[in-house]
Design a protein around this motif. Structure first.
Motif, PDB file in Angstrom:
ATOM      1  N   MET A   1      38.984  42.137  28.802  1.00 45.67           N
ATOM      2  CA  MET A   1      37.742  42.287  29.564  1.00 45.67           C
ATOM      3  C   MET A   1      38.007  41.982  31.037  1.00 45.67           C
ATOM      4  SD  MET A   1      35.507  43.094  27.216  1.00 45.67           S
ATOM      5  CE  MET A   1      33.829  42.686  27.693  1.00 45.67           C
ATOM      6  N   LEU A   2      37.330  42.729  31.907  1.00 47.36           N
ATOM      7  CA  LEU A   2      37.513  42.550  33.342  1.00 47.36           C
ATOM      8  C   LEU A   2      36.174  42.264  33.999  1.00 47.36           C
ATOM      9  CD1 LEU A   2      38.966  42.738  36.077  1.00 47.36           C
ATOM     10  CD2 LEU A   2      38.714  45.225  35.955  1.00 47.36           C
ATOM     11  N   ALA A   3      36.109  41.166  34.739  1.00 40.92           N
ATOM     12  CA  ALA A   3      34.912  40.803  35.495  1.00 40.92           C
ATOM     13  C   ALA A   3      35.227  40.846  36.979  1.00 40.92           C
ATOM     14  CB  ALA A   3      34.427  39.407  35.109  1.00 40.92           C
ATOM     15  N   VAL A   4      34.318  41.431  37.748  1.00 39.69           N
ATOM     16  CA  VAL A   4      34.396  41.384  39.203  1.00 39.69           C
ATOM     17  C   VAL A   4      33.338  40.405  39.674  1.00 39.69           C
ATOM     18  CG1 VAL A   4      33.990  42.636  41.354  1.00 39.69           C
ATOM     19  CG2 VAL A   4      35.311  43.695  39.519  1.00 39.69           C
ATOM     20  N   LEU A   5      33.770  39.377  40.388  1.00 40.09           N
ATOM     21  CA  LEU A   5      32.851  38.400  40.962  1.00 40.09           C
ATOM     22  C   LEU A   5      32.692  38.714  42.444  1.00 40.09           C
ATOM     23  CD1 LEU A   5      34.267  35.114  39.372  1.00 40.09           C
ATOM     24  CD2 LEU A   5      32.926  36.944  38.310  1.00 40.09           C
ATOM     25  N   SER A   6      31.494  38.478  42.982  1.00 40.78           N
ATOM     26  CA  SER A   6      31.265  38.806  44.383  1.00 40.78           C
ATOM     27  C   SER A   6      30.333  37.789  45.019  1.00 40.78           C
ATOM     28  CB  SER A   6      30.649  40.201  44.512  1.00 40.78           C
ATOM     29  OG  SER A   6      30.476  40.555  45.869  1.00 40.78           O
ATOM     30  N   GLY A   7      30.629  37.445  46.257  1.00 41.26           N
ATOM     31  CA  GLY A   7      29.793  36.521  47.015  1.00 41.26           C
ATOM     32  C   GLY A   7      30.473  36.225  48.329  1.00 41.26           C
ATOM     33  N   GLY A   8      29.733  35.700  49.266  1.00 40.53           N
ATOM     34  CA  GLY A   8      30.354  35.396  50.549  1.00 40.53           C
ATOM     35  C   GLY A   8      29.437  34.646  51.466  1.00 40.53           C
ATOM     36  N   LEU A  24      36.380  32.029  32.541  1.00 40.34           N
ATOM     37  CA  LEU A  24      36.648  33.377  32.036  1.00 40.34           C
ATOM     38  C   LEU A  24      38.141  33.592  31.796  1.00 40.34           C
ATOM     39  CD1 LEU A  24      34.208  35.523  34.227  1.00 40.34           C
ATOM     40  CD2 LEU A  24      33.946  34.899  31.812  1.00 40.34           C
ATOM     41  N   GLN A  25      38.964  33.129  32.717  1.00 41.95           N
ATOM     42  CA  GLN A  25      40.416  33.270  32.541  1.00 41.95           C
ATOM     43  C   GLN A  25      40.904  32.506  31.313  1.00 41.95           C
ATOM     44  OE1 GLN A  25      41.478  31.970  36.518  1.00 41.95           O
ATOM     45  NE2 GLN A  25      41.994  34.050  37.150  1.00 41.95           N
ATOM     46  N   ASP A  26      40.315  31.326  31.079  1.00 40.46           N
ATOM     47  CA  ASP A  26      40.674  30.566  29.875  1.00 40.46           C
ATOM     48  C   ASP A  26      40.329  31.344  28.606  1.00 40.46           C
ATOM     49  OD1 ASP A  26      41.647  28.467  31.324  1.00 40.46           O
ATOM     50  OD2 ASP A  26      39.896  27.171  31.046  1.00 40.46           O
ATOM     51  N   ARG A  27      39.315  32.188  28.704  1.00 41.23           N
ATOM     52  CA  ARG A  27      38.887  32.985  27.554  1.00 41.23           C
ATOM     53  C   ARG A  27      39.642  34.311  27.455  1.00 41.23           C
ATOM     54  NH1 ARG A  27      32.241  32.333  27.263  1.00 41.23           N
ATOM     55  NH2 ARG A  27      32.186  30.041  27.380  1.00 41.23           N
ATOM     56  N   GLY A  28      40.611  34.514  28.333  1.00 43.82           N
ATOM     57  CA  GLY A  28      41.433  35.707  28.263  1.00 43.82           C
ATOM     58  C   GLY A  28      40.969  36.868  29.113  1.00 43.82           C
ATOM     59  N   TRP A  29      40.000  36.636  29.994  1.00 41.26           N
ATOM     60  CA  TRP A  29      39.503  37.693  30.859  1.00 41.26           C
ATOM     61  C   TRP A  29      40.409  37.886  32.071  1.00 41.26           C
ATOM     62  CZ3 TRP A  29      34.074  39.671  31.323  1.00 41.26           C
ATOM     63  CH2 TRP A  29      33.312  39.451  30.160  1.00 41.26           C
ATOM     64  N   ASP A  30      40.381  39.124  32.607  1.00 40.58           N
ATOM     65  CA  ASP A  30      40.950  39.411  33.914  1.00 40.58           C
ATOM     66  C   ASP A  30      39.811  39.278  34.925  1.00 40.58           C
ATOM     67  OD1 ASP A  30      42.484  40.248  36.034  1.00 40.58           O
ATOM     68  OD2 ASP A  30      42.539  42.357  35.430  1.00 40.58           O
ATOM     69  N   VAL A  31      40.074  38.641  36.061  1.00 43.25           N
ATOM     70  CA  VAL A  31      39.029  38.403  37.061  1.00 43.25           C
ATOM     71  C   VAL A  31      39.498  38.924  38.410  1.00 43.25           C
ATOM     72  CG1 VAL A  31      37.625  36.674  38.254  1.00 43.25           C
ATOM     73  CG2 VAL A  31      38.182  36.368  35.828  1.00 43.25           C
ATOM     74  N   ARG A  32      38.636  39.654  39.086  1.00 46.45           N
ATOM     75  CA  ARG A  32      38.855  40.099  40.466  1.00 46.45           C
ATOM     76  C   ARG A  32      37.701  39.589  41.313  1.00 46.45           C
ATOM     77  NH1 ARG A  32      42.159  44.774  39.923  1.00 46.45           N
ATOM     78  NH2 ARG A  32      43.264  44.526  37.928  1.00 46.45           N
ATOM     79  N   PHE A  33      37.900  39.588  42.638  1.00 48.35           N
ATOM     80  CA  PHE A  33      36.849  39.082  43.526  1.00 48.35           C
ATOM     81  C   PHE A  33      36.638  40.057  44.679  1.00 48.35           C
ATOM     82  CE2 PHE A  33      34.413  36.557  46.376  1.00 48.35           C
ATOM     83  CZ  PHE A  33      33.805  35.565  45.610  1.00 48.35           C
ATOM     84  N   VAL A  93      31.885  44.061  33.771  1.00 48.95           N
ATOM     85  CA  VAL A  93      30.685  43.388  34.274  1.00 48.95           C
ATOM     86  C   VAL A  93      30.940  42.959  35.717  1.00 48.95           C
ATOM     87  CG1 VAL A  93      31.439  41.114  33.421  1.00 48.95           C
ATOM     88  CG2 VAL A  93      28.990  41.548  33.768  1.00 48.95           C
ATOM     89  N   VAL A  94      29.868  42.918  36.496  1.00 47.12           N
ATOM     90  CA  VAL A  94      29.921  42.427  37.874  1.00 47.12           C
ATOM     91  C   VAL A  94      28.995  41.226  37.972  1.00 47.12           C
ATOM     92  CG1 VAL A  94      29.241  42.932  40.261  1.00 47.12           C
ATOM     93  CG2 VAL A  94      30.562  44.604  38.954  1.00 47.12           C
ATOM     94  N   VAL A  95      29.484  40.156  38.603  1.00 45.35           N
ATOM     95  CA  VAL A  95      28.689  38.934  38.741  1.00 45.35           C
ATOM     96  C   VAL A  95      28.528  38.629  40.229  1.00 45.35           C
ATOM     97  CG1 VAL A  95      28.402  36.532  38.042  1.00 45.35           C
ATOM     98  CG2 VAL A  95      29.766  38.095  36.621  1.00 45.35           C
ATOM     99  N   GLY A  96      27.267  38.600  40.694  1.00 45.71           N
ATOM    100  CA  GLY A  96      26.979  38.331  42.100  1.00 45.71           C
ATOM    101  C   GLY A  96      26.499  36.907  42.310  1.00 45.71           C
ATOM    102  N   PHE A  97      27.028  36.265  43.352  1.00 46.76           N
ATOM    103  CA  PHE A  97      26.679  34.875  43.645  1.00 46.76           C
ATOM    104  C   PHE A  97      25.914  34.718  44.961  1.00 46.76           C
ATOM    105  CE2 PHE A  97      29.826  34.374  40.422  1.00 46.76           C
ATOM    106  CZ  PHE A  97      29.498  33.195  39.770  1.00 46.76           C
ATOM    107  N   GLY A  98      25.496  35.815  45.557  1.00 49.68           N
ATOM    108  CA  GLY A  98      24.750  35.732  46.801  1.00 49.68           C
ATOM    109  C   GLY A  98      25.601  36.064  48.009  1.00 49.68           C
TER     110      GLY A  98
END
Length: 371
Positions: A1-8, A24-33, A93-98
């Motif tokens: 699974m791949l999640a893109v996180l975004s915020g700034g 997420l990485q502990d759960r085996g996900w790939d994460v990008r920002f 999935v994409v996760v936005g933090f503001g």
């Protein structure tokens, strides 16, 4: 699974994202920002070992209408860039933090049918999250009363504000050794965020004699880089006094510093409050009075009402209320124990795991179960 996180924009958006990334990485996900090229995220995210892609985004000044046109143009161009990027990496999935940069990233995801999860750190929802929440698959909140910012029936969950693993897992013994503290020492930590807080500094300096009159008390005072010289001059510590009062402009080992603390005086920014809560440290909170919509006071209110801390308005720092609250904690072990117990009941240390659960649900298309 791949999640893109975004915020700034501020570390307050980035630190919770990094906390989620770790889970997420502990759960085996790939994460990008996805962040801005010149914000703090451009430094913090690569330093955490997470692949980083830059997108231009900016806000606007209502007094200068041309800034609106420029801001809209940047968002439109970055949305197209994000769509091209997503076609290459195919996130789940994409996760936005503001922050403004999360707008084009989330809009691109919406256009391409990629689930969008938002996280709001403050009690008052920021502009970007408020705009994106209308179409998001899930909206995660730090505070329950933030639900009033959203339309009825919005897919929400109160998860709390994720805290970095370096803070949660910091070892108290290592922290105490960092400041050469004995088992009998009581450590008071004073800080106002990464830039410091001049009025808090002045109020603590004014209590110098009363603080040092307590022989078991050690003070670790993070003044902020620009305030260090002024506070050093105002305190005029002797050699013996300086052995008990540590002055620092900034501390990059904040996890261990928090782990060592017994009492805290701090502003009530989202990240500071979450870290204090996760470590369950008794505190006197002094909200920054000029925060947008007074959100620091609102941040702190429910925490204080739950018995986890005292709150003193900035305007009351020079009166009797601040020393009364501070010395109530310094001098009364029972009060400290009560606040610690109440803070642990908030379960802030579990926030990253709870948010990761919602992200997994969204990626699996189960957002209808989020209430």
């Amino acid at each position: 699974m791949l999640a893109v996180l975004s915020g700034g924009g501020t570390a307050g958006h980035i630190n919770p994202a990094l906390a989620l990334a770790g889970v997420l990485q502990d759960r085996g996900w790939d994460v990008r920002f996805a962040g801005t090229p010149h914000g703090v995220e451009a430094r913090l995210v690569p330093a955490a070992g997470i692949p980083f892609t830059a997108f231009e985004a900016s806000g606007f000044n209502r007094k200068h209408p041309t800034s609106l046109a420029k801001g809209v143009a940047k968002i439109a161009a970055s949305t197209r860039k994000a769509e091209r990027w997503f076609r290459e990496i195919r996130p789940d999935v994409v996760v936005g933090f503001g922050g403004y940069v999360s707008i084009p990233v989330a809009r691109a995801a919406e256009k391409m049918g990629i689930p969008v999860v938002l996280h709001e750190q403050n009690s008052v929802m920021g502009m970007a999250n408020k705009y994106l929440a209308k179409k998001a698959d899930a909206v995660c909140l730090t505070y329950e009363h933030s639900l009033q910012c959203l339309a009825p029936g919005a897919p929400c969950r109160v998860t709390g504000n994720p805290v970095r693993r370096s803070v949660i897992e910091a070892d108290r013994s290592a922290g105490r050794a960092l400041f050469d503290l004995t088992d009998d020492d009581l450590m008071l930590l004073v800080f106002g965020g990464s830039l410091g807080a001049r009025h808090i500094n002045e109020a603590v300096v004014a209590l110098k004699d009363q603080l040092l009159a307590r022989p078991h008390l050690r003070i670790v005072h993070l003044t902020g880089p620009k305030e260090l010289d002024a506070v050093t001059e105002a305190l005029a510590l002797t050699e013996d006094e300086a052995a008990r009062w540590t002055l620092m402009g900034y501390q990059d080992r904040m996890g261990e510093t928090l782990a060592a603390a017994d009492v805290i005086v701090s502003r009530a920014g989202a990240t500071s409050l979450a870290e204090i809560s996760a470590r369950a440290i008794p505190a006197v909170l002094v909200p920054y009075p000029y925060a947008t919509e007074d959100h620091q006071t609102i941040n702190a209110r429910s925490y204080v009402e739950a018995g986890c801390a005292f709150m003193v308005p900035d305007a009351a720092l020079d009166g009797d209320e601040f020393p009364r609250a501070l010395f109530a904690l310094v001098d009364d072990e029972g009060r400290r124990a009560s606040q610690t117990s109440a803070a642990r009941a908030q379960k802030t240390a579990q926030a990253a795991e709870m948010l990761a659960d919602v992200v997994a649900e969204a990626a699996a298309g189960r957002c209808s179960t989020v209430q």
